[in-house]
Design a protein around this motif. Structure first.
Motif, PDB file in Angstrom:
ATOM      1  N   SER A  93       0.834  -1.204   0.000  1.00 52.69           N
ATOM      2  CA  SER A  93       0.000   0.000   0.000  1.00 52.69           C
ATOM      3  C   SER A  93       0.870   1.256   0.000  1.00 52.69           C
ATOM      4  CB  SER A  93      -0.967   0.008   1.187  1.00 52.69           C
ATOM      5  OG  SER A  93      -0.280  -0.128   2.406  1.00 52.69           O
ATOM      6  N   VAL A  94       1.991   1.222   0.730  1.00 50.91           N
ATOM      7  CA  VAL A  94       2.913   2.362   0.736  1.00 50.91           C
ATOM      8  C   VAL A  94       3.468   2.603  -0.664  1.00 50.91           C
ATOM      9  CG1 VAL A  94       5.170   3.146   1.565  1.00 50.91           C
ATOM     10  CG2 VAL A  94       3.531   2.155   3.173  1.00 50.91           C
ATOM     11  N   ALA A  95       3.831   1.529  -1.362  1.00 49.66           N
ATOM     12  CA  ALA A  95       4.375   1.653  -2.716  1.00 49.66           C
ATOM     13  C   ALA A  95       3.335   2.202  -3.687  1.00 49.66           C
ATOM     14  CB  ALA A  95       4.887   0.302  -3.193  1.00 49.66           C
ATOM     15  N   VAL A 125       0.689   4.100  -2.947  1.00 48.12           N
ATOM     16  CA  VAL A 125       0.473   5.507  -2.604  1.00 48.12           C
ATOM     17  C   VAL A 125       1.563   6.377  -3.241  1.00 48.12           C
ATOM     18  CG1 VAL A 125       0.537   7.182  -0.715  1.00 48.12           C
ATOM     19  CG2 VAL A 125      -0.851   5.118  -0.503  1.00 48.12           C
ATOM     20  N   ALA A 126       2.813   5.943  -3.122  1.00 48.12           N
ATOM     21  CA  ALA A 126       3.923   6.706  -3.690  1.00 48.12           C
ATOM     22  C   ALA A 126       3.808   6.797  -5.207  1.00 48.12           C
ATOM     23  CB  ALA A 126       5.251   6.067  -3.293  1.00 48.12           C
ATOM     24  N   ARG A 127       3.420   5.700  -5.831  1.00 51.91           N
ATOM     25  CA  ARG A 127       3.279   5.677  -7.298  1.00 51.91           C
ATOM     26  C   ARG A 127       2.195   6.639  -7.763  1.00 51.91           C
ATOM     27  NH1 ARG A 127       2.204   0.205 -10.952  1.00 51.91           N
ATOM     28  NH2 ARG A 127       1.535   1.259 -12.872  1.00 51.91           N
ATOM     29  N   ARG A 151       0.958   9.229  -6.137  1.00 56.96           N
ATOM     30  CA  ARG A 151       1.347  10.613  -5.864  1.00 56.96           C
ATOM     31  C   ARG A 151       2.312  11.133  -6.918  1.00 56.96           C
ATOM     32  NH1 ARG A 151       2.443  10.192   0.705  1.00 56.96           N
ATOM     33  NH2 ARG A 151       0.252  10.467   1.368  1.00 56.96           N
ATOM     34  N   GLU A 152       3.201  10.282  -7.386  1.00 58.07           N
ATOM     35  CA  GLU A 152       4.173  10.698  -8.403  1.00 58.07           C
ATOM     36  C   GLU A 152       3.492  10.995  -9.731  1.00 58.07           C
ATOM     37  OE1 GLU A 152       8.236   9.038 -10.604  1.00 58.07           O
ATOM     38  OE2 GLU A 152       7.204   7.811  -9.112  1.00 58.07           O
ATOM     39  N   PRO A 191       0.407  14.503  -9.060  1.00 51.45           N
ATOM     40  CA  PRO A 191       0.853  15.355  -7.949  1.00 51.45           C
ATOM     41  C   PRO A 191      -0.248  16.194  -7.321  1.00 51.45           C
ATOM     42  CG  PRO A 191       1.704  16.144 -10.062  1.00 51.45           C
ATOM     43  CD  PRO A 191       1.118  14.799 -10.316  1.00 51.45           C
ATOM     44  N   GLU A 204      -3.764   8.794   0.101  1.00 52.34           N
ATOM     45  CA  GLU A 204      -3.436   8.475   1.483  1.00 52.34           C
ATOM     46  C   GLU A 204      -3.518   6.971   1.715  1.00 52.34           C
ATOM     47  OE1 GLU A 204      -6.219  10.655   3.945  1.00 52.34           O
ATOM     48  OE2 GLU A 204      -6.438  12.129   2.337  1.00 52.34           O
ATOM     49  N   GLU A 205      -2.714   6.504   2.648  1.00 50.99           N
ATOM     50  CA  GLU A 205      -2.815   5.116   3.072  1.00 50.99           C
ATOM     51  C   GLU A 205      -3.839   5.008   4.195  1.00 50.99           C
ATOM     52  OE1 GLU A 205      -0.090   1.490   4.889  1.00 50.99           O
ATOM     53  OE2 GLU A 205       0.708   3.532   4.768  1.00 50.99           O
TER      54      GLU A 205
END
Length: 335
Positions: A179-181, A183-185, A187-188, A191, A196-197
């Motif tokens: 889930s963290v990965a 979310v980061a993807r 957001r990138e 933008p 959010e997680e």
């Protein structure tokens, strides 16, 4: 029936497929194809068959054929899927390829990478159903994703393409690293999007206008009592009677639609609800094709909860393969 114009046999790999099937075009194409009464009637889609393979533990080969005699869809497609659950983590356990032929002459036209096609058409089906079942008077703003596997980013992208009102995405997954990965993807790539997680699935369900689930769960992860009035629940993950992503209360509170009738025999949420007397087959309000054609009513009020259950079918493989192939051969550098 007119045969497709002669063209050299082509191979369409995953990278090309992603560019050939942008979600706005794919969603529109699926909607038009499913809504076309003559086209829908002419598409033939025999039940998929599965063969156990002795080459590896629990390995299987699945074959999904479909064809059409209508002049606007003169194709025959065969999707072959291999499932090798014992593959190492570095190698996907499922692989697929789609062979496309002319249904007028039988001539082979293309080989298409099947895993990418499946990801894109599955996400597009969900987003199309969501767009047909959400309220124009109350545009959804929050999307909750349950599951952060291979399909999850495509579900996010498809819903964002179909529903520009979405401004917030919540991601929940049992394995936090995934889930963290995701979310980061997201957001990138987006933008300006609030991503959010969600620490708890209950928290995500209670906050969302749309809840989209793509997990392999055998126990309910969505509690129907927490669905907001007017929410839409999209269930993608289960494809056997033993799998289940929501509880009975979600089906009691919601008006249920399916992608195709096969969902009523394959999806654990529905099969179990029928067995327990929670739902009757006649309570299922309609299919995606009926929604697209307008022959059944979708949402009946802003506060109504809607549920869409998909299990996949070769019909949408055929339509997606058509769009990829025709777009590919129409490109100037492919003349």
């Amino acid at each position: 029936m007119a045969a497709p114009a002669p063209h050299p046999f082509v191979y369409i790999d995953a990278a090309a497929l992603h560019s050939l099937l942008p979600f706005p075009s794919l969603i529109s194409h699926l909607r038009a194809g499913l809504a076309h009464p003559e086209l829908s009637a002419d598409i033939q889609c025999p039940q998929r068959v599965s063969f156990p393979l002795p080459t590896a533990p629990s390995a299987a080969l699945l074959l999904m054929p479909s064809w059409c005699a209508h002049p606007t869809l003169p194709y025959l497609a065969l999707k072959a899927v291999t499932s090798f659950p014992s593959n190492s983590p570095r190698l996907p356990s499922v692989h697929a390829a789609v062979s496309l032929f002319s249904s007028a002459t039988g001539a082979p036209l293309a080989s298409i990478e099947g895993s990418a096609l499946t990801l894109r058409r599955t996400a597009a089906v969900s987003a199309l159903a969501t767009s047909l079942l959400t309220s124009p008077a109350r545009p959804p703003s929050t999307l909750a994703l349950a599951g952060a596997g291979a399909l999850a980013p495509y579900l996010a992208e498809a819903h964002l393409a179909a529903l520009p009102s979405i401004s917030r995405v919540l991601v929940w997954n049992r394995t936090k690293a995934k889930s963290v990965a995701l979310v980061a993807r997201l957001r990138e790539v987006h933008p300006g999007l609030a991503v959010e997680e969600a620490e708890e699935m209950d928290e995500a369900v209670a906050a969302a206008d749309i809840v989209s689930c793509a997990t392999g769960s055998t126990e309910p992860i969505v509690r129907g009592a927490l669905l907001r009035p007017g929410a839409h629940l999209d269930l993608v993950g289960s494809f056997t009677p033993a799998m289940r992503e929501c509880d009975d209360e979600a089906l009691r509170r919601g008006r249920v639609f399916v992608d195709f009738e096969a969902a009523m025999e394959e999806a654990g949420e529905l099969v179990g609800a029928f067995q327990r007397g929670v739902l009757r087959t006649e309570d299922v309000a309609g299919t995606l094709a009926e929604l697209a054609a307008g022959t059944v009513q979708g949402r009946r009020g802003d506060d109504e909860i809607t549920v869409f259950k998909s299990v996949g079918t070769a019909v949408v493989d055929l339509l997606a393969a058509q769009l990829a192939y025709e777009t590919h051969i129409a490109a100037p550098n492919n003349e």
